[in-house]
Structure formats: C-alpha cells, structure tokens
Design a protein around this motif. Structure first.
Motif, PDB file in Angstrom:
ATOM      1  N   GLU A 270       0.853  -1.191   0.000  1.00  6.82           N
ATOM      2  CA  GLU A 270       0.000   0.000   0.000  1.00  6.82           C
ATOM      3  C   GLU A 270       0.891   1.244   0.000  1.00  6.82           C
ATOM      4  OE1 GLU A 270      -3.200   0.305  -0.406  1.00  6.82           O
ATOM      5  OE2 GLU A 270      -3.049   2.474  -0.212  1.00  6.82           O
ATOM      6  N   PRO A 271       0.894   2.072  -1.017  1.00  7.68           N
ATOM      7  CA  PRO A 271       0.151   1.893  -2.269  1.00  7.68           C
ATOM      8  C   PRO A 271       0.762   0.805  -3.144  1.00  7.68           C
ATOM      9  CG  PRO A 271       1.525   3.847  -2.396  1.00  7.68           C
ATOM     10  CD  PRO A 271       1.655   3.332  -0.997  1.00  7.68           C
ATOM     11  N   SER A 272      -0.023   0.391  -4.140  1.00  8.58           N
ATOM     12  CA  SER A 272       0.417  -0.675  -5.054  1.00  8.58           C
ATOM     13  C   SER A 272       0.409  -0.170  -6.489  1.00  8.58           C
ATOM     14  CB  SER A 272      -0.528  -1.879  -4.965  1.00  8.58           C
ATOM     15  OG  SER A 272      -0.633  -2.355  -3.640  1.00  8.58           O
ATOM     16  N   GLY A 290       4.902  -2.394  -4.803  1.00 10.21           N
ATOM     17  CA  GLY A 290       4.312  -1.420  -3.894  1.00 10.21           C
ATOM     18  C   GLY A 290       5.110  -1.311  -2.609  1.00 10.21           C
ATOM     19  N   MET A 291       4.602  -0.431  -1.722  1.00 12.97           N
ATOM     20  CA  MET A 291       5.235  -0.270  -0.416  1.00 12.97           C
ATOM     21  C   MET A 291       4.651  -1.334   0.526  1.00 12.97           C
ATOM     22  SD  MET A 291       7.163   2.128  -1.255  1.00 12.97           S
ATOM     23  CE  MET A 291       7.985   2.383   0.323  1.00 12.97           C
ATOM     24  N   VAL A 292       5.521  -1.994   1.286  1.00 10.44           N
ATOM     25  CA  VAL A 292       5.073  -3.071   2.184  1.00 10.44           C
ATOM     26  C   VAL A 292       3.957  -2.546   3.098  1.00 10.44           C
ATOM     27  CG1 VAL A 292       5.756  -4.663   4.019  1.00 10.44           C
ATOM     28  CG2 VAL A 292       7.338  -4.171   2.127  1.00 10.44           C
ATOM     29  N   ASP A 293       2.836  -3.248   3.105  1.00  6.84           N
ATOM     30  CA  ASP A 293       1.679  -2.835   3.898  1.00  6.84           C
ATOM     31  C   ASP A 293       2.007  -2.962   5.399  1.00  6.84           C
ATOM     32  OD1 ASP A 293      -1.676  -2.854   3.262  1.00  6.84           O
ATOM     33  OD2 ASP A 293      -0.978  -3.142   5.334  1.00  6.84           O
ATOM     34  N   PRO A 294       1.654  -1.957   6.216  1.00  7.28           N
ATOM     35  CA  PRO A 294       1.937  -2.037   7.667  1.00  7.28           C
ATOM     36  C   PRO A 294       1.358  -3.301   8.300  1.00  7.28           C
ATOM     37  CG  PRO A 294       1.172   0.161   7.078  1.00  7.28           C
ATOM     38  CD  PRO A 294       1.052  -0.682   5.841  1.00  7.28           C
ATOM     39  N   ASN A 295       0.259  -3.827   7.751  1.00  2.00           N
ATOM     40  CA  ASN A 295      -0.313  -5.062   8.302  1.00  2.00           C
ATOM     41  C   ASN A 295       0.657  -6.245   8.184  1.00  2.00           C
ATOM     42  OD1 ASN A 295      -2.648  -3.853   9.060  1.00  2.00           O
ATOM     43  ND2 ASN A 295      -3.811  -4.470   7.226  1.00  2.00           N
ATOM     44  N   LYS A 306       9.016   2.485  12.464  1.00  2.00           N
ATOM     45  CA  LYS A 306      10.471   2.593  12.377  1.00  2.00           C
ATOM     46  C   LYS A 306      10.977   2.134  11.002  1.00  2.00           C
ATOM     47  CE  LYS A 306      14.451   0.758  14.897  1.00  2.00           C
ATOM     48  NZ  LYS A 306      14.798  -0.329  15.808  1.00  2.00           N
ATOM     49  N   TRP A 307      10.361   1.079  10.482  1.00  5.38           N
ATOM     50  CA  TRP A 307      10.844   0.487   9.233  1.00  5.38           C
ATOM     51  C   TRP A 307       9.844   0.715   8.093  1.00  5.38           C
ATOM     52  CZ3 TRP A 307      15.696  -1.240   9.501  1.00  5.38           C
ATOM     53  CH2 TRP A 307      16.203  -1.618  10.755  1.00  5.38           C
ATOM     54  N   SER A 308      10.384   0.857   6.891  1.00  8.59           N
ATOM     55  CA  SER A 308       9.515   0.872   5.713  1.00  8.59           C
ATOM     56  C   SER A 308      10.195   0.031   4.639  1.00  8.59           C
ATOM     57  CB  SER A 308       9.282   2.310   5.219  1.00  8.59           C
ATOM     58  OG  SER A 308      10.521   2.924   4.927  1.00  8.59           O
ATOM     59  N   GLY A 309       9.424  -0.295   3.616  1.00 13.66           N
ATOM     60  CA  GLY A 309      10.033  -1.145   2.597  1.00 13.66           C
ATOM     61  C   GLY A 309       9.213  -1.176   1.319  1.00 13.66           C
ATOM     62  N   PHE A 310       9.831  -1.633   0.269  1.00 12.17           N
ATOM     63  CA  PHE A 310       9.057  -1.888  -0.940  1.00 12.17           C
ATOM     64  C   PHE A 310       9.272  -3.321  -1.389  1.00 12.17           C
ATOM     65  CE2 PHE A 310      12.909  -0.020  -3.126  1.00 12.17           C
ATOM     66  CZ  PHE A 310      13.257  -1.114  -3.890  1.00 12.17           C
ATOM     67  N   ALA A 311       8.300  -3.826  -2.160  1.00  6.76           N
ATOM     68  CA  ALA A 311       8.380  -5.189  -2.684  1.00  6.76           C
ATOM     69  C   ALA A 311       7.919  -5.169  -4.135  1.00  6.76           C
ATOM     70  CB  ALA A 311       7.498  -6.123  -1.866  1.00  6.76           C
ATOM     71  N   PHE A 312       8.431  -6.082  -4.894  1.00 10.17           N
ATOM     72  CA  PHE A 312       7.937  -6.239  -6.269  1.00 10.17           C
ATOM     73  C   PHE A 312       7.983  -7.709  -6.651  1.00 10.17           C
ATOM     74  CE2 PHE A 312      12.485  -5.228  -6.551  1.00 10.17           C
ATOM     75  CZ  PHE A 312      12.968  -6.262  -7.322  1.00 10.17           C
ATOM     76  N   GLY A 313       7.134  -8.072  -7.596  1.00 11.18           N
ATOM     77  CA  GLY A 313       7.142  -9.433  -8.124  1.00 11.18           C
ATOM     78  C   GLY A 313       7.011  -9.359  -9.631  1.00 11.18           C
ATOM     79  N   LEU A 314       8.027  -9.868 -10.350  1.00  6.38           N
ATOM     80  CA  LEU A 314       8.035  -9.761 -11.811  1.00  6.38           C
ATOM     81  C   LEU A 314       7.936 -11.140 -12.446  1.00  6.38           C
ATOM     82  CD1 LEU A 314      11.013  -7.223 -12.207  1.00  6.38           C
ATOM     83  CD2 LEU A 314       8.613  -6.740 -11.681  1.00  6.38           C
ATOM     84  N   GLY A 315       7.278 -11.200 -13.601  1.00  5.29           N
ATOM     85  CA  GLY A 315       7.153 -12.470 -14.322  1.00  5.29           C
ATOM     86  C   GLY A 315       8.404 -12.750 -15.140  1.00  5.29           C
TER      87      GLY A 315
END
Ligand code: PHE
Length: 345
Positions: A270-272, A290-295, A306-315
């Motif tokens: 979130e956001p994605s 997107g940005m790693v959802d706090p959940n 304290k921490w934030s992050g991003f994730a991606f998944g590519l084909g």
C-alpha cells in the motif's frame, strides 16, 4: 607327450582349419572359427600350446618351431578368409578407421532460456545490492496468504485458483484450514520467510517457480517463474521503488525501453502499482509492486513506524520472452531441443 604325437595333433588342427576356412561363407561363421582356433581363452591353438610343457626338453625347440609354423599358417588362413568375405573384423595391422577423416564434434548441452534469464536477472539485481534467497515451492497458508494480509474469505484463496495438496493430515483440503498446504501461487511467500528469519535492514531477491491452475495458452502456463524483490530499511520510499524498477528494466531490456506504473491493489502493499513495458505497440504487464503494507510488518512483529520497505514481483517468462523474441510461453516447456537450441548463451 611325444614329439610325434604333438606334431600330429598340430597337423590335424591345420587340416581342420584349412577345410573349414576355405569354405566359410559368412562373417558370423568366420568369427566363430576365429574363436575356435585362435580364441585367447579357449582356442585350439592355446590348448595345444599348453601341451608343450609335457614334451621332453630336448624336443622342445623342434616342437616350438612346428607350433609357430602352424599358428602362423592358421592366422593367414583366417586373414585370407576375412579378405574373401570383404571385411569383418580383420586381425591384420590394417587400420579399420580412417584417421585422416575430420572428427565429429560432440553435441554439448546448453542452459534453458529461463535458466539463462534467471542468471542474468541475478547478476543485474546483484549489482543493485540485492542478495539472492530461496524459499520452498510447497507452502502453508500462513506464508502464502495470512501473513501477506490475505484474509480467509479473500478470493485469492479459492481452491479453483490454487493447487491445494491432499496431505497425509487431511484428504480434502479446505482453504480456510490452517494446516492446508499448497504449491505456492506467488514468490511473495519468500518476503515473509526472509523477514521472519533475517535481521533488518535487508535487500533480497528470490527467483523461483509458482503454480496456478490456468489453462495453458500463448501467455499462460500452470507453472511459471517470478522474481520477488524486497527492500526493508529506514525511510525506503516509493521513489526508490520506481528508480530500482526503471534501472532494472533498462539494464535488462535496453535503454530505450518504456516503462509505465499504474495504480493497482495488492493486499500486502500500500500503495500498489502494476508495472508495464512497451512492446510491439502494446503495454505489457511484467509485474506488481508497492510499499510493504503495515499489516504485513505487524503480522511479523516489525515496527512499521520505524521500518519501511518496498516489494515487487516480476514475471520471469515475460522478461525472457521479450528478450529472446519468443511469442508463445508453451514453447518454453515443450522440451523440443530444436526450438531451445536457438537460444544459445
Ligand atoms: N505477488 C504478486 C503477484 O503474484 C506480485 C507482487 C509482489 C505485488 C510484490 C506487489 C509486491 O501478482
């Protein structure tokens, strides 16, 4: 044994060899006669030679001379018969192969285009500081869904969209069952596994197979590969996500590639966004991010203040196909070496 008897048995042997070898009519028969007379183990010549030990020593030189004559005579009878039958296994010194002919190049295997692509992607992402990790292909619902903020009633957990396994524990699997196991439908499972076990900050990619019950067509296959990426640190931003994906796309697809980010939705970011590249007059989706959802952080006990992050998944298949100009994903998995050989590394 007397010299006389010895000489007689040699003469008898030679007579027998003569009559049979003069009339032999096939290479198979000839080979049988070769074994019979000069076979190294049980040939007649060998047997006679053994008798020589029983001859009185004063007669032994004469016996040896006679023995050699008969042995050579039988050998030349064999050679004559071999020539007459036009080849077969010759015992003469003439080479049966022509050493002046050019050699035959051995057929070497090569890496499958997907394997080549995976190696290439690891190299590019390695230069951007991402470490390679791996996760299992058989997963539990915690890693494939729950920890990724995909609740029990979410359609992504539908048995029609996943390969649930009939485990020993339970035959009929219910997707809401905590013990249910499945073939992972996404490599995002590895995000969870890494955050469960590795200290922060971290920057990883994971490449591997995922499974979805899709009917195969030119762009779908029930098994395919994804490259997952995860960067968790203090103050990781969406701008960094976009830069990394742009850098990746230009490194892999060429500096003239056009990349587009579209707002989208994933339960675990979130956001994605969805990420497209431009190819042959169309925008082609090659992944989500997107940005790693706090959940997600919360499910793992990580402080999202304290921490934030991003994730991606590519084909991976899409990237591979675009680079190699492959238009049908099924061609990658037909195991037709005539097709695969075109993509030599
Ligand atoms: N796991 C998503 C999919 O398979 C892709 C994705 C990965 C989206 C990471 C956002 C972040 O479609």
């Amino acid at each position: 044994m007397s010299l006389q008897n010895f000489i007689e048995s040699l003469d008898g042997l030679l007579d027998e060899a003569k009559s049979s070898l003069d009339t032999v009519a096939s290479n198979e028969q000839l080979e049988a006669l070769r074994v019979k007379f000069v076979g190294a183990k049980n040939g007649a010549i060998k047997a006679v030679q053994k008798l020589m030990g029983a001859i009185e020593s004063e007669h032994r030189p004469a016996a040896g001379k006679k023995f050699n004559e008969v042995r050579d005579a039988i050998q030349s009878l064999l050679d004559t018969a071999t020539d007459r039958l036009g080849g077969g296994t010759k015992t003469s010194n003439e080479p049966s192969v022509d050493p002046t002919l050019p050699g035959v190049r051995p057929v070497l295997g090569q890496l499958h285009p997907i394997t080549q692509t995976i190696e290439h992607l690891k190299e590019i992402m390695g230069r951007l500081g991402f470490n390679v990790t791996e996760g299992p292909e058989i997963e539990d619902t915690w890693h494939n869904f729950v920890a990724l903020n995909i609740p029990e009633d979410h359609p992504a957990r539908d048995p029609l969209d996943n390969f649930y396994l009939a485990t020993a524990k339970k035959q009929a699997q219910n997707p809401s069952d905590r013990d249910a196991m499945l073939l992972r439908s996404q490599t995002s499972t590895v995000q969870i596994r890494v955050m469960e076990t590795q200290p922060l900050p971290l920057r990883i990619i994971s490449l591997g197979r995922v499974y979805r019950p899709d009917a195969p067509d030119a762009t779908h296959f029930p098994m395919f590969h994804q490259m997952e990426g995860l960067w968790v640190d203090k103050n990781v931003t969406m701008a960094q996500l976009k830069s990394v994906l742009r850098l990746f796309a230009t490194s892999y697809l060429g500096s003239d590639v056009r990349v587009r980010f579209r707002p989208s939705f994933f339960p675990f970011t979130e956001p994605s966004v969805e990420v497209d590249y431009w190819w042959n007059g169309n925008w082609i989706e090659f992944g989500g991010a997107g940005m790693v959802d706090p959940n997600v952080f919360q499910a793992l006990g990580i402080d999202s203040e304290k921490w934030s992050g991003f994730a991606f998944g590519l084909g991976v298949e899409r990237l591979c196909m675009r680079r190699f100009g492959i238009v049908d994903i099924r061609d990658l998995y037909r195991s037709d070496v005539r097709f695969l050989r075109q993509f030599a590394s």
